[in-house]
Scaffold this motif. Sequence first.
Motif, PDB file in Angstrom:
ATOM      1  N   LYS A  37       7.407  -2.284  -9.242  1.00  0.00           N
ATOM      2  CA  LYS A  37       6.520  -1.218  -9.812  1.00  0.00           C
ATOM      3  C   LYS A  37       5.381  -0.888  -8.850  1.00  0.00           C
ATOM      4  O   LYS A  37       4.491  -1.955  -8.334  1.00  0.00           O
ATOM      5  N   TYR A  38       5.081   0.356  -8.391  1.00  0.00           N
ATOM      6  CA  TYR A  38       3.930   0.789  -7.703  1.00  0.00           C
ATOM      7  C   TYR A  38       3.369   1.894  -8.414  1.00  0.00           C
ATOM      8  O   TYR A  38       3.807   2.607  -9.176  1.00  0.00           O
ATOM      9  N   GLY A  39       2.028   1.779  -8.251  1.00  0.00           N
ATOM     10  CA  GLY A  39       1.353   2.682  -9.005  1.00  0.00           C
ATOM     11  C   GLY A  39       0.228   3.399  -8.081  1.00  0.00           C
ATOM     12  O   GLY A  39       0.435   3.499  -6.815  1.00  0.00           O
ATOM     13  N   LEU A  40      -0.660   4.671  -8.660  1.00  0.00           N
ATOM     14  CA  LEU A  40      -1.505   5.328  -7.905  1.00  0.00           C
ATOM     15  C   LEU A  40      -2.363   4.475  -7.027  1.00  0.00           C
ATOM     16  O   LEU A  40      -2.707   4.645  -5.846  1.00  0.00           O
ATOM     17  N   ALA A  41      -2.803   3.241  -7.566  1.00  0.00           N
ATOM     18  CA  ALA A  41      -3.916   2.329  -6.803  1.00  0.00           C
ATOM     19  C   ALA A  41      -3.057   1.995  -5.322  1.00  0.00           C
ATOM     20  O   ALA A  41      -3.748   1.872  -4.440  1.00  0.00           O
ATOM     21  N   ASP A  42      -1.764   1.897  -5.367  1.00  0.00           N
ATOM     22  CA  ASP A  42      -1.035   1.519  -4.180  1.00  0.00           C
ATOM     23  C   ASP A  42      -1.285   2.452  -2.761  1.00  0.00           C
ATOM     24  O   ASP A  42      -1.086   2.173  -1.820  1.00  0.00           O
ATOM     25  N   LEU A  43      -1.408   3.568  -3.437  1.00  0.00           N
ATOM     26  CA  LEU A  43      -1.385   4.883  -2.306  1.00  0.00           C
ATOM     27  C   LEU A  43      -2.787   4.712  -1.576  1.00  0.00           C
ATOM     28  O   LEU A  43      -2.806   5.161  -0.515  1.00  0.00           O
ATOM     29  N   VAL A  44      -3.685   4.077  -2.528  1.00  0.00           N
ATOM     30  CA  VAL A  44      -5.063   3.649  -1.565  1.00  0.00           C
ATOM     31  C   VAL A  44      -5.194   2.488  -1.121  1.00  0.00           C
ATOM     32  O   VAL A  44      -5.861   2.192  -0.154  1.00  0.00           O
ATOM     33  N   ARG A  45      -4.556   1.444  -1.919  1.00  0.00           N
ATOM     34  CA  ARG A  45      -4.616  -0.094  -1.343  1.00  0.00           C
ATOM     35  C   ARG A  45      -4.127  -0.178  -0.073  1.00  0.00           C
ATOM     36  O   ARG A  45      -4.528  -1.083   0.791  1.00  0.00           O
ATOM     37  N   ILE A  46      -2.660   0.200   0.302  1.00  0.00           N
ATOM     38  CA  ILE A  46      -1.878   0.081   1.194  1.00  0.00           C
ATOM     39  C   ILE A  46      -2.520   0.660   2.654  1.00  0.00           C
ATOM     40  O   ILE A  46      -2.337   1.998   2.319  1.00  0.00           O
ATOM     41  N   PRO A  47      -3.017   0.249   3.512  1.00  0.00           N
ATOM     42  CA  PRO A  47      -3.428   1.190   4.566  1.00  0.00           C
ATOM     43  C   PRO A  47      -2.453   2.205   5.109  1.00  0.00           C
ATOM     44  O   PRO A  47      -3.110   3.412   5.214  1.00  0.00           O
TER      45      PRO A  47
ATOM     46  N   LEU B  66       0.087   3.747   3.562  1.00  0.00           N
ATOM     47  CA  LEU B  66       0.039   4.971   2.677  1.00  0.00           C
ATOM     48  C   LEU B  66      -1.417   5.669   2.421  1.00  0.00           C
ATOM     49  O   LEU B  66      -1.319   6.694   2.338  1.00  0.00           O
ATOM     50  N   ARG B  67      -2.469   4.864   2.551  1.00  0.00           N
ATOM     51  CA  ARG B  67      -3.651   5.730   2.429  1.00  0.00           C
ATOM     52  C   ARG B  67      -3.814   6.428   3.331  1.00  0.00           C
ATOM     53  O   ARG B  67      -4.407   7.683   2.913  1.00  0.00           O
ATOM     54  N   ARG B  68      -3.593   6.219   4.603  1.00  0.00           N
ATOM     55  CA  ARG B  68      -3.876   7.266   5.743  1.00  0.00           C
ATOM     56  C   ARG B  68      -3.029   8.700   5.349  1.00  0.00           C
ATOM     57  O   ARG B  68      -3.427   9.827   5.620  1.00  0.00           O
ATOM     58  N   MET B  69      -1.692   8.406   5.130  1.00  0.00           N
ATOM     59  CA  MET B  69      -0.658   9.466   4.725  1.00  0.00           C
ATOM     60  C   MET B  69      -1.203  10.077   3.573  1.00  0.00           C
ATOM     61  O   MET B  69      -1.156  11.327   3.818  1.00  0.00           O
ATOM     62  N   THR B  70      -1.757   9.498   2.569  1.00  0.00           N
ATOM     63  CA  THR B  70      -2.022  10.041   1.186  1.00  0.00           C
ATOM     64  C   THR B  70      -3.423  11.045   1.630  1.00  0.00           C
ATOM     65  O   THR B  70      -3.310  11.951   0.836  1.00  0.00           O
TER      66      THR B  70
ATOM     67  N   THR C  84      11.510   1.263   1.271  1.00  0.00           N
ATOM     68  CA  THR C  84      10.461   0.549   0.671  1.00  0.00           C
ATOM     69  C   THR C  84       9.273   0.705   1.583  1.00  0.00           C
ATOM     70  O   THR C  84       9.406   1.252   2.711  1.00  0.00           O
ATOM     71  N   ILE C  85       8.097   0.293   1.190  1.00  0.00           N
ATOM     72  CA  ILE C  85       6.883   0.326   1.977  1.00  0.00           C
ATOM     73  C   ILE C  85       7.220  -0.572   3.267  1.00  0.00           C
ATOM     74  O   ILE C  85       6.662  -0.133   4.375  1.00  0.00           O
ATOM     75  N   GLU C  86       7.808  -1.505   3.344  1.00  0.00           N
ATOM     76  CA  GLU C  86       8.129  -2.311   4.632  1.00  0.00           C
ATOM     77  C   GLU C  86       8.954  -1.214   5.616  1.00  0.00           C
ATOM     78  O   GLU C  86       8.616  -1.350   6.777  1.00  0.00           O
ATOM     79  N   ASP C  87       9.913  -0.397   5.070  1.00  0.00           N
ATOM     80  CA  ASP C  87      10.431   0.389   5.813  1.00  0.00           C
ATOM     81  C   ASP C  87       9.565   1.446   6.631  1.00  0.00           C
ATOM     82  O   ASP C  87       9.541   1.757   7.722  1.00  0.00           O
TER      83      ASP C  87
END
Length: 542
Positions: A311-321, A323-327, A503-506
């Motif tokens: 499970k990933y949510g909206l917070a992960d779009l900001v929490r993970i560096p 994803l944060r830049r891309m978002t 995945t995020i790792e990919d």
Amino acid sequence: MTFSEILDRVGSMGPFQYLHVTLLALPILGMANHNLLQIFTATTPAHHCRPSPNASAELWVLPRGLDGKPEKCLRFIHLPNASLPNETHGATEPCLDGWVYNNTMDTIVTEWDLVCSSGKLKEMAQSIFMAGILIGGPVFGELSDRFGRKPILTCSYLLLAASGSGAAFSPTLLVYMLLRFLCGCSISGITLSTVILNVEWVPTWMRAISSTAIGYFYTFGQFILSGLAYAVPKWRWLQFTVSAPYFIFALSSWWTPESIRWMVLNGKSSKALKTLRRVAAYNGKKEEGEKLSLEELKHNLQKDISLAKVKYGLADLVRIPTLRRMTFCLAIAWFSTGFAYYSLAMGVEEFGVNLYILQIIFGGVDIPAKFVTILSISYLGRRITLVAVLLLAGVAILSLIFVPLDMQMVRTAVAVFGKGCMSSSFSCLFLYTSELYPTVIRQTGMGASNLWARVGSMIAPLVKITGEVQPFIPNVIYGTMALLGGIAAFFLLETLNRPLPETIEDLESWVRQGKETKQESEAEKASQKIPLKLGGSSPDPS
């Protein structure tokens, strides 16, 4: 075996798929009718103050502004035994007795006098409609995950039919705005379910084609809107005409099958198997469908089930560096696209050209624009295409500031070019965003990104109000925002000919590879410059 291979067994591109995509696409014809409806139902005709009751009609004159044109929002004060005012001198007052409209246009503006100090309410009505699209996205997205794509699609059709038809009988502007808000909510539900059900039931190689085909239905819907508006000049009948067909679409949606992945992930595997066998029979592969078993279906969708448990949510779009830049970059690109698109799409009446013809031209430019976009993203890449169309759109909007108002054809040509660029940006962003986000958070990322486009389209009508201060201010804001969107898109990764990240790792591995390639490229360039500094010959190793 993946779901795509299961689909191949029951017929990945047979009669079922053609009928399925057609049934999903037909309601999209009416989307443009609702999104752009206020171009016609909220047109502001030429108007002036109604004469004062104590003023003689024969002696009635209108004050004139600095440009020599009659004032639209002021009239002379006529007092008993006072000298008659001329066109430029005399005490004035607001239009206390309403307005006289110079033609027979029947719109919400003429019905509720949305002119002068009340003119802001016209733009607010469109913003409230866009707010409905904004709110409907996350609401129907959550309901879709809980109850399935098909029932939400049917309910959205019914909601649009009921609220749209109800708006045609609105007794007041407030009721009209409320029902238009519900129309916006339902459009989000239709769009979300249509995208998912289209992707679910066609093979991978066909997704871009079927998605583009459905997009073209929206384009052709803009032509239909012009024809309907010309044939049905009364705004209430026009509102009802574009809404009533969705009662029929709600009935036809019973044939649309539910998402197989959703059924399996929600413990409805038996129903999923039954649906696959029905599809196989329709495609002439009944025997292949009968060979499928419940255990085989669950086993082959095991990867989808395991990914769904993470499970990933909206917070992960900001929490993970990463994803944060891309978002952040995608948010600016989506916002600027929605913001600038509706500034042009809803500003048709400002160009002084026949409203119906101009709307056809504005819709027609989408046909070559989307075709060129497909070629560009397929050969040049997603990033360079997105950057180019946003920068070109920004330049086009800003250039309108310098084109005189009396050069209507030039202004129209520039606006049509800008609108085509914005349509290309939308087409590119839908594909690009789905390729950038990993599978485990793709739906969340798509929803969050699309949300910013809705915020932009909701704010866009309100920005037009700043034109009351200086006429060029709205175009400065719209154009600058489009340029910022193009700059932000430059910092995104290129996805051309790359497999989708699961995945995020990919995604993080992809970013690392990009940095290493860039460093190697810079090192190679630096090594090539060394001989130039030594006079063009290699150093002697001895």
